[in-house]
Design an enzyme around this catalytic site. Structure first.
Site, short mmCIF file in Angstrom:
data_model
loop_
_atom_site.label_atom_id
_atom_site.label_comp_id
_atom_site.label_asym_id
_atom_site.label_seq_id
_atom_site.Cartn_x
_atom_site.Cartn_y
_atom_site.Cartn_z
N HIS A 21 0.63 5.28 1.05
CA HIS A 21 -0.11 6.32 1.77
C HIS A 21 -0.06 7.61 0.94
O HIS A 21 1.03 8.00 0.49
CB HIS A 21 0.55 6.64 3.11
CG HIS A 21 0.59 5.50 4.09
ND1 HIS A 21 -0.22 5.45 5.19
CD2 HIS A 21 1.35 4.37 4.14
CE1 HIS A 21 0.05 4.35 5.89
NE2 HIS A 21 1.00 3.68 5.27
N HIS A 56 0.83 -1.21 0.00
CA HIS A 56 0.00 0.00 0.00
C HIS A 56 0.86 1.24 0.00
O HIS A 56 1.95 1.26 0.57
CB HIS A 56 -0.96 0.02 1.21
CG HIS A 56 -0.28 -0.11 2.53
ND1 HIS A 56 0.12 -1.32 3.04
CD2 HIS A 56 0.09 0.81 3.44
CE1 HIS A 56 0.69 -1.13 4.22
NE2 HIS A 56 0.70 0.17 4.48
P1 5GP Z 1 1.50 0.70 7.44
O1 5GP Z 1 1.98 1.11 8.81
O2 5GP Z 1 1.41 -0.80 7.29
O3 5GP Z 1 2.26 1.38 6.33
O4 5GP Z 1 0.05 1.32 7.32
C1 5GP Z 1 -1.12 0.64 7.57
C2 5GP Z 1 -2.21 1.67 7.60
O5 5GP Z 1 -3.45 0.99 7.56
C3 5GP Z 1 -2.23 2.51 8.89
O6 5GP Z 1 -2.06 3.89 8.57
C4 5GP Z 1 -3.60 2.22 9.51
O7 5GP Z 1 -4.20 3.35 10.08
C5 5GP Z 1 -4.39 1.68 8.33
N1 5GP Z 1 -5.40 0.71 8.71
C6 5GP Z 1 -5.24 -0.35 9.55
N2 5GP Z 1 -6.38 -1.04 9.65
C7 5GP Z 1 -7.30 -0.38 8.87
C8 5GP Z 1 -8.67 -0.63 8.58
O8 5GP Z 1 -9.31 -1.58 9.05
N3 5GP Z 1 -9.29 0.25 7.75
C9 5GP Z 1 -8.63 1.31 7.20
N4 5GP Z 1 -9.34 2.12 6.41
N5 5GP Z 1 -7.32 1.56 7.45
C10 5GP Z 1 -6.67 0.72 8.28
#
Ligand code: 5GP
Ligand code: ZN
Length: 136
Positions: A101, A99
């Site tokens: 951001h 993903h």
């Molecule tokens: P990472 O830290 O893996 O780059 O980012 C994961 C992102 O996923 C985080 O910013 C977190 O807020 C988001 N996230 C985690 N669980 C969910 C969810 O159930 N729904 C949504 N919309 N975002 C999520």
């Protein structure tokens, strides 16, 4: 992929606030936004992160990141945009489905950029660059 939160979001098994979808990618609001409009863009085909994603999926995702960034900037009148991609736990990856951001930025939002705190010793930069070049 079974038990992948983002695969479940794509399938609609877990609710999300969708902002865009086509045959290859899906984009939805982050549940814990850094700023209003913080969006995640993901490939529909599961991969762990940028280290294993197929070229075609990555191209589709990054083109989506550009299109959705342009839309977010207008929609929330952002002053700028950060695009962020975390790979593996040490780098802050928590969800193991690739993903990106998209974080709209505002002059007044108070976030500060990281400052580089590492220095190369004499000759080290060239050695490191050579190691990387050999791996490409
Ligand atoms: P990472 O830290 O893996 O780059 O980012 C994961 C992102 O996923 C985080 O910013 C977190 O807020 C988001 N996230 C985690 N669980 C969910 C969810 O159930 N729904 C949504 N919309 N975002 C999520
Ligand atoms: Zn997945």
């Amino acid at each position: 992929m079974k038990n992948c939160l983002f695969c479940k979001i794509i399938k609609g098994e877990i609710p999300s606030t969708k902002v865009y979808e086509d045959e290859n990618i899906f984009a939805f609001l982050d549940i814990n936004p850094n700023n209003i409009g913080h969006t995640l863009v993901i490939p529909k085909k599961h991969s762990r992160n940028i280290l294993d994603i197929e070229e075609r999926d990555l191209k589709n995702v990054i083109m989506g990141v550009q299109k959705i960034s342009q839309a977010i900037k207008k929609a929330v009148s952002a002053d700028g945009i950060n695009v962020m991609n975390n790979n593996e736990p040490v780098a802050g990856q928590v969800i193991f489905h690739t993903h990106f951001h998209i974080i709209p930025r505002f002059e007044s939002d108070g976030y500060k950029h990281w400052k580089g705190k590492t220095k190369y010793a004499e000759g080290e930069a060239e050695q490191v660059a050579e190691k990387i070049r050999k791996e490409i």
